[in-house]
Design a protein around this motif. Structure first.
Motif, PDB file in Angstrom:
ATOM      1  N   HIS A  66       5.361   0.429  -4.529  1.00 44.10           N
ATOM      2  CA  HIS A  66       3.974   0.547  -4.516  1.00 44.10           C
ATOM      3  C   HIS A  66       3.548   1.933  -3.714  1.00 44.10           C
ATOM      4  O   HIS A  66       2.440   2.092  -3.920  1.00 44.10           O
ATOM      5  CB  HIS A  66       3.345  -0.698  -3.981  1.00 44.10           C
ATOM      6  CG  HIS A  66       3.704  -1.853  -4.794  1.00 44.10           C
ATOM      7  ND1 HIS A  66       3.211  -2.152  -6.069  1.00 44.10           N
ATOM      8  CD2 HIS A  66       4.460  -2.933  -4.659  1.00 44.10           C
ATOM      9  CE1 HIS A  66       3.636  -3.214  -6.535  1.00 44.10           C
ATOM     10  NE2 HIS A  66       4.628  -3.561  -5.616  1.00 44.10           N
ATOM     11  N   ALA A  67       4.243   2.494  -3.036  1.00 39.35           N
ATOM     12  CA  ALA A  67       3.874   3.667  -2.197  1.00 39.35           C
ATOM     13  C   ALA A  67       3.389   4.778  -2.840  1.00 39.35           C
ATOM     14  O   ALA A  67       3.991   4.883  -4.188  1.00 39.35           O
ATOM     15  CB  ALA A  67       4.964   3.804  -1.036  1.00 39.35           C
ATOM     16  N   GLY A  68       2.468   5.562  -2.469  1.00 35.24           N
ATOM     17  CA  GLY A  68       2.102   6.625  -3.052  1.00 35.24           C
ATOM     18  C   GLY A  68       1.156   6.510  -4.348  1.00 35.24           C
ATOM     19  O   GLY A  68       0.812   7.463  -4.789  1.00 35.24           O
ATOM     20  N   PHE A  69       1.029   5.405  -4.706  1.00 34.49           N
ATOM     21  CA  PHE A  69       0.019   5.257  -5.959  1.00 34.49           C
ATOM     22  C   PHE A  69      -1.563   5.244  -5.382  1.00 34.49           C
ATOM     23  O   PHE A  69      -1.779   4.610  -4.410  1.00 34.49           O
ATOM     24  CB  PHE A  69       0.264   3.911  -6.581  1.00 34.49           C
ATOM     25  CG  PHE A  69       1.370   3.896  -7.260  1.00 34.49           C
ATOM     26  CD1 PHE A  69       1.621   4.174  -8.724  1.00 34.49           C
ATOM     27  CD2 PHE A  69       2.638   3.389  -6.887  1.00 34.49           C
ATOM     28  CE1 PHE A  69       2.683   4.413  -9.406  1.00 34.49           C
ATOM     29  CE2 PHE A  69       3.753   3.059  -7.418  1.00 34.49           C
ATOM     30  CZ  PHE A  69       3.941   3.775  -8.886  1.00 34.49           C
ATOM     31  N   ALA A 132      -2.411  -0.473  -1.661  1.00 35.85           N
ATOM     32  CA  ALA A 132      -3.057  -0.197  -0.323  1.00 35.85           C
ATOM     33  C   ALA A 132      -2.344  -0.435   0.906  1.00 35.85           C
ATOM     34  O   ALA A 132      -2.401   0.404   1.690  1.00 35.85           O
ATOM     35  CB  ALA A 132      -4.363  -0.780  -0.397  1.00 35.85           C
ATOM     36  N   LEU A 133      -1.403  -1.622   0.987  1.00 31.71           N
ATOM     37  CA  LEU A 133      -0.800  -1.639   2.034  1.00 31.71           C
ATOM     38  C   LEU A 133       0.547  -0.901   2.351  1.00 31.71           C
ATOM     39  O   LEU A 133       0.761  -0.372   3.151  1.00 31.71           O
ATOM     40  CB  LEU A 133      -0.287  -3.398   1.924  1.00 31.71           C
ATOM     41  CG  LEU A 133       0.669  -3.581   3.162  1.00 31.71           C
ATOM     42  CD1 LEU A 133       0.010  -3.899   4.516  1.00 31.71           C
ATOM     43  CD2 LEU A 133       1.218  -5.069   2.708  1.00 31.71           C
ATOM     44  N   ALA A 134       1.055  -0.531   0.989  1.00 33.95           N
ATOM     45  CA  ALA A 134       2.184   0.478   1.176  1.00 33.95           C
ATOM     46  C   ALA A 134       1.615   1.945   1.466  1.00 33.95           C
ATOM     47  O   ALA A 134       2.392   2.283   2.621  1.00 33.95           O
ATOM     48  CB  ALA A 134       2.602   0.597  -0.281  1.00 33.95           C
ATOM     49  N   ASN A 135       0.428   2.292   1.068  1.00 39.51           N
ATOM     50  CA  ASN A 135       0.103   3.555   1.568  1.00 39.51           C
ATOM     51  C   ASN A 135      -0.364   3.525   3.205  1.00 39.51           C
ATOM     52  O   ASN A 135      -0.177   4.429   3.799  1.00 39.51           O
ATOM     53  CB  ASN A 135      -1.237   4.030   0.750  1.00 39.51           C
ATOM     54  CG  ASN A 135      -0.705   4.254  -0.658  1.00 39.51           C
ATOM     55  OD1 ASN A 135       0.344   4.441  -1.070  1.00 39.51           O
ATOM     56  ND2 ASN A 135      -1.745   4.254  -1.794  1.00 39.51           N
ATOM     57  N   HIS A 136      -0.946   2.477   3.519  1.00 43.18           N
ATOM     58  CA  HIS A 136      -1.454   2.144   4.837  1.00 43.18           C
ATOM     59  C   HIS A 136      -0.184   2.289   5.809  1.00 43.18           C
ATOM     60  O   HIS A 136      -0.230   2.948   6.792  1.00 43.18           O
ATOM     61  CB  HIS A 136      -2.227   0.964   4.969  1.00 43.18           C
ATOM     62  CG  HIS A 136      -2.920   0.515   6.521  1.00 43.18           C
ATOM     63  ND1 HIS A 136      -4.136   1.274   6.787  1.00 43.18           N
ATOM     64  CD2 HIS A 136      -2.233   0.005   7.251  1.00 43.18           C
ATOM     65  CE1 HIS A 136      -4.169   0.810   8.149  1.00 43.18           C
ATOM     66  NE2 HIS A 136      -3.127  -0.071   8.502  1.00 43.18           N
ATOM     67  N   VAL A 137       0.621   1.699   5.497  1.00 48.85           N
ATOM     68  CA  VAL A 137       1.972   1.425   6.407  1.00 48.85           C
ATOM     69  C   VAL A 137       2.488   2.803   6.422  1.00 48.85           C
ATOM     70  O   VAL A 137       3.115   3.294   7.512  1.00 48.85           O
ATOM     71  CB  VAL A 137       2.970   0.407   5.805  1.00 48.85           C
ATOM     72  CG1 VAL A 137       4.300   0.566   6.671  1.00 48.85           C
ATOM     73  CG2 VAL A 137       2.366  -0.869   6.226  1.00 48.85           C
TER      74      VAL A 137
END
Length: 193
Positions: A66-69, A132-137
């Motif tokens: 999910h990262a980067g979306f 959102a969580l993936a981007n936050h981390v």
């Protein structure tokens, strides 16, 4: 509240809330209220899952997908019908496990959406929360477990319907989820001066 929950909610403007409301067949005000309760419910349950080493590992692995979306792109993809709800349903199964029905039932009770619309709403929101969580981390660091623990603490401290709903779902032992006592106390407090 601040952090992850606020990040997700800030990306859901009136146009997007109206699109979600249309999808659910409800008015935008009811949809906004439901979203305001559903996002903390999802985040709070993610925090519970991440509180164990196995849960944190599984969640860390899932976040890579999910990262980067960008959150608006994820929402637009779901609302345009590109199988987002199927993905969202699978995510919810991992997040809530045996408590998925209780989460849908509880959200339906506190918002008036009903269980089916609540399930559909959380299927729409789950991929957004994960992005959102993936981007936050990825951008903020801080460690997944600590980020989610801090979010869950803020949700619980906020109390009210949202905090009560999260507590009821997290402590659910099976069967039907009865929120009538919690709702009576919260709604009764509105009439007091």
């Amino acid at each position: 509240m601040s952090g992850l929950v606020d990040t997700v909610l800030s990306h859901l403007d009136d146009t997007q809330v109206s699109a979600i409301a249309t999808r659910l067949g409800v008015d935008p005000t009811q949809a906004r209220t439901a979203i305001d309760n559903a996002v903390p419910l999802i985040v709070g349950h993610l925090a519970q899952n991440a509180s164990t080493p196995q849960g944190a590992d599984a969640l860390n692995n899932a976040l890579g997908e999910h990262a980067g979306f960008h959150i608006p792109d994820v929402l637009n993809g779901i609302l345009s019908g590109s199988n987002g709800q199927g993905v969202g349903g699978a995510i919810l199964g991992h997040i809530f496990g045996n408590n998925q029905s209780a989460a849908n039932q509880g959200l339906g009770q506190v918002t008036g959406l009903g269980q089916q619309n609540s399930s559909q709403l959380m299927s729409i929101l789950a991929p957004i929360v994960m992005a959102a969580l993936a981007n936050h981390v990825q951008t903020q660091g801080g460690g997944l477990t600590s980020v989610l623990a801090q979010e869950a603490q803020q949700i619980q401290q906020r109390g009210g319907v949202t905090g009560g709903l999260l507590s009821a779902v997290l402590n659910h032992g099976g069967g039907n989820l009865d929120l009538s006592q919690m709702l009576g106390g919260v709604l009764g407090s509105f009439g007091r001066s």
